[in-house]
Design a protein around this motif. Structure first.
Motif, PDB file in Angstrom:
ATOM      1  N   LEU A  38       3.317  -2.496  18.235  1.00  0.00           N
ATOM      2  CA  LEU A  38       1.940  -2.275  18.662  1.00  0.00           C
ATOM      3  C   LEU A  38       1.736  -0.919  19.326  1.00  0.00           C
ATOM      4  CD1 LEU A  38       0.798  -5.764  19.965  1.00  0.00           C
ATOM      5  CD2 LEU A  38       0.203  -4.622  17.835  1.00  0.00           C
ATOM      6  N   GLY A  39       2.702  -0.450  20.101  1.00  0.00           N
ATOM      7  CA  GLY A  39       2.587   0.859  20.745  1.00  0.00           C
ATOM      8  C   GLY A  39       2.473   1.980  19.722  1.00  0.00           C
ATOM      9  N   PHE A  40       3.298   1.922  18.687  1.00  0.00           N
ATOM     10  CA  PHE A  40       3.254   2.934  17.631  1.00  0.00           C
ATOM     11  C   PHE A  40       1.955   2.840  16.828  1.00  0.00           C
ATOM     12  CE2 PHE A  40       7.866   2.189  18.161  1.00  0.00           C
ATOM     13  CZ  PHE A  40       8.209   3.452  18.603  1.00  0.00           C
ATOM     14  N   ILE A  41       1.547   1.606  16.538  1.00  0.00           N
ATOM     15  CA  ILE A  41       0.307   1.404  15.781  1.00  0.00           C
ATOM     16  C   ILE A  41      -0.874   1.954  16.574  1.00  0.00           C
ATOM     17  CG2 ILE A  41      -1.274  -0.353  14.880  1.00  0.00           C
ATOM     18  CD1 ILE A  41       1.254  -2.071  14.289  1.00  0.00           C
ATOM     19  N   ALA A  42      -0.910   1.663  17.878  1.00  0.00           N
ATOM     20  CA  ALA A  42      -2.007   2.147  18.723  1.00  0.00           C
ATOM     21  C   ALA A  42      -2.028   3.675  18.755  1.00  0.00           C
ATOM     22  CB  ALA A  42      -1.862   1.583  20.132  1.00  0.00           C
ATOM     23  N   GLY A  43      -0.872   4.291  18.857  1.00  0.00           N
ATOM     24  CA  GLY A  43      -0.810   5.750  18.877  1.00  0.00           C
ATOM     25  C   GLY A  43      -1.277   6.374  17.577  1.00  0.00           C
ATOM     26  N   ASP A  44      -0.844   5.792  16.462  1.00  0.00           N
ATOM     27  CA  ASP A  44      -1.246   6.335  15.158  1.00  0.00           C
ATOM     28  C   ASP A  44      -2.739   6.175  14.906  1.00  0.00           C
ATOM     29  OD1 ASP A  44       1.286   7.150  14.602  1.00  0.00           O
ATOM     30  OD2 ASP A  44       1.774   5.463  13.284  1.00  0.00           O
ATOM     31  N   THR A  49      -3.633  -0.218  23.173  1.00  0.00           N
ATOM     32  CA  THR A  49      -2.680  -1.229  22.719  1.00  0.00           C
ATOM     33  C   THR A  49      -3.372  -2.576  22.545  1.00  0.00           C
ATOM     34  OG1 THR A  49      -0.978  -0.060  23.947  1.00  0.00           O
ATOM     35  CG2 THR A  49      -0.427  -2.266  23.210  1.00  0.00           C
ATOM     36  N   ALA A  50      -4.360  -2.854  23.399  1.00  0.00           N
ATOM     37  CA  ALA A  50      -5.108  -4.116  23.270  1.00  0.00           C
ATOM     38  C   ALA A  50      -5.846  -4.185  21.942  1.00  0.00           C
ATOM     39  CB  ALA A  50      -6.081  -4.261  24.427  1.00  0.00           C
ATOM     40  N   THR A  51      -6.439  -3.070  21.541  1.00  0.00           N
ATOM     41  CA  THR A  51      -7.143  -3.044  20.262  1.00  0.00           C
ATOM     42  C   THR A  51      -6.161  -3.201  19.108  1.00  0.00           C
ATOM     43  OG1 THR A  51      -8.824  -1.607  21.211  1.00  0.00           O
ATOM     44  CG2 THR A  51      -8.715  -1.692  18.805  1.00  0.00           C
ATOM     45  N   ALA A  52      -5.021  -2.555  19.200  1.00  0.00           N
ATOM     46  CA  ALA A  52      -4.002  -2.706  18.161  1.00  0.00           C
ATOM     47  C   ALA A  52      -3.482  -4.137  18.137  1.00  0.00           C
ATOM     48  CB  ALA A  52      -2.855  -1.734  18.396  1.00  0.00           C
ATOM     49  N   GLY A  53      -3.379  -4.763  19.303  1.00  0.00           N
ATOM     50  CA  GLY A  53      -2.964  -6.164  19.369  1.00  0.00           C
ATOM     51  C   GLY A  53      -3.961  -7.082  18.702  1.00  0.00           C
ATOM     52  N   ALA A  56      -3.148  -7.454  15.095  1.00  0.00           N
ATOM     53  CA  ALA A  56      -2.030  -8.352  14.805  1.00  0.00           C
ATOM     54  C   ALA A  56      -2.380  -9.808  15.100  1.00  0.00           C
ATOM     55  CB  ALA A  56      -0.813  -7.942  15.623  1.00  0.00           C
ATOM     56  N   GLY A  57      -3.234 -10.046  16.088  1.00  0.00           N
ATOM     57  CA  GLY A  57      -3.530 -11.419  16.492  1.00  0.00           C
ATOM     58  C   GLY A  57      -4.918 -11.887  16.163  1.00  0.00           C
ATOM     59  N   HIS A  58      -5.591 -11.197  15.264  1.00  0.00           N
ATOM     60  CA  HIS A  58      -6.974 -11.538  14.952  1.00  0.00           C
ATOM     61  C   HIS A  58      -7.126 -12.986  14.495  1.00  0.00           C
ATOM     62  CE1 HIS A  58     -11.068 -11.297  13.628  1.00  0.00           C
ATOM     63  NE2 HIS A  58     -10.722 -11.599  12.397  1.00  0.00           N
ATOM     64  N   ARG A  59      -6.225 -13.436  13.663  1.00  0.00           N
ATOM     65  CA  ARG A  59      -6.333 -14.798  13.148  1.00  0.00           C
ATOM     66  C   ARG A  59      -6.231 -15.811  14.276  1.00  0.00           C
ATOM     67  NH1 ARG A  59      -2.389 -16.820   8.525  1.00  0.00           N
ATOM     68  NH2 ARG A  59      -2.583 -14.626   8.137  1.00  0.00           N
ATOM     69  N   ASP A  60      -5.278 -15.599  15.202  1.00  0.00           N
ATOM     70  CA  ASP A  60      -5.125 -16.531  16.317  1.00  0.00           C
ATOM     71  C   ASP A  60      -6.338 -16.491  17.236  1.00  0.00           C
ATOM     72  OD1 ASP A  60      -2.645 -17.346  15.412  1.00  0.00           O
ATOM     73  OD2 ASP A  60      -1.609 -15.773  16.520  1.00  0.00           O
ATOM     74  N   ALA A  61      -6.861 -15.300  17.497  1.00  0.00           N
ATOM     75  CA  ALA A  61      -8.027 -15.171  18.368  1.00  0.00           C
ATOM     76  C   ALA A  61      -9.239 -15.859  17.763  1.00  0.00           C
ATOM     77  CB  ALA A  61      -8.316 -13.702  18.629  1.00  0.00           C
ATOM     78  N   THR A  62      -9.416 -15.735  16.471  1.00  0.00           N
ATOM     79  CA  THR A  62     -10.540 -16.386  15.799  1.00  0.00           C
ATOM     80  C   THR A  62     -10.414 -17.892  15.903  1.00  0.00           C
ATOM     81  OG1 THR A  62     -10.690 -14.540  14.270  1.00  0.00           O
ATOM     82  CG2 THR A  62     -11.757 -16.577  13.606  1.00  0.00           C
ATOM     83  N   ARG A  63      -9.210 -18.394  15.758  1.00  0.00           N
ATOM     84  CA  ARG A  63      -8.982 -19.833  15.848  1.00  0.00           C
ATOM     85  C   ARG A  63      -9.319 -20.343  17.253  1.00  0.00           C
ATOM     86  NH1 ARG A  63      -3.418 -20.445  14.585  1.00  0.00           N
ATOM     87  NH2 ARG A  63      -4.003 -19.828  12.501  1.00  0.00           N
ATOM     88  N   VAL A  64      -8.918 -19.601  18.282  1.00  0.00           N
ATOM     89  CA  VAL A  64      -9.196 -20.004  19.661  1.00  0.00           C
ATOM     90  C   VAL A  64     -10.698 -20.017  19.906  1.00  0.00           C
ATOM     91  CG1 VAL A  64      -8.968 -19.295  22.076  1.00  0.00           C
ATOM     92  CG2 VAL A  64      -6.973 -19.272  20.574  1.00  0.00           C
ATOM     93  N   ARG A  65     -11.410 -18.984  19.449  1.00  0.00           N
ATOM     94  CA  ARG A  65     -12.863 -18.922  19.635  1.00  0.00           C
ATOM     95  C   ARG A  65     -13.553 -20.094  18.951  1.00  0.00           C
ATOM     96  NH1 ARG A  65     -13.718 -13.684  17.286  1.00  0.00           N
ATOM     97  NH2 ARG A  65     -11.868 -12.747  18.126  1.00  0.00           N
TER      98      ARG A  65
END
Length: 75
Positions: A38-44, A49-53, A56-65
């Motif tokens: 995530l650190g490398f993805i955020a830098g690129d 890092t939260a946005t890059a996270g 990676a976790g969009h599917r889980d976040a959508t499920r929780v919502r």
């Protein structure tokens, strides 16, 4: 007289079992492989890092919502 037909083998072959195991491993691994990067993805992408996270976790976040919204409407 015609030769008797052989019945197809029952169960899964070793190759098919391996294919299913490989597919399951890739599906589960896909949820976790990006997390150490995530650190490398955020830098690129020049994002936090939260946005890059989120990527990676969009599917889980959508499920929780969806669960929270369903719980609110059930009240």
């Amino acid at each position: 007289m015609a030769a008797p037909r052989m019945a197809p083998p029952s169960g899964m072959s070793r190759r098919l079992t391996f294919l299913f195991a490989l597919a399951a491993g890739v599906a589960v691994g896909n949820l976790y492989w990006a997390q150490p990067l995530l650190g490398f993805i955020a830098g690129d992408l020049r994002v936090t890092t939260a946005t890059a996270g989120w990527l990676a976790g969009h599917r889980d976040a959508t499920r929780v919502r969806r669960r929270r919204a369903a719980a609110r409407t059930a009240r």
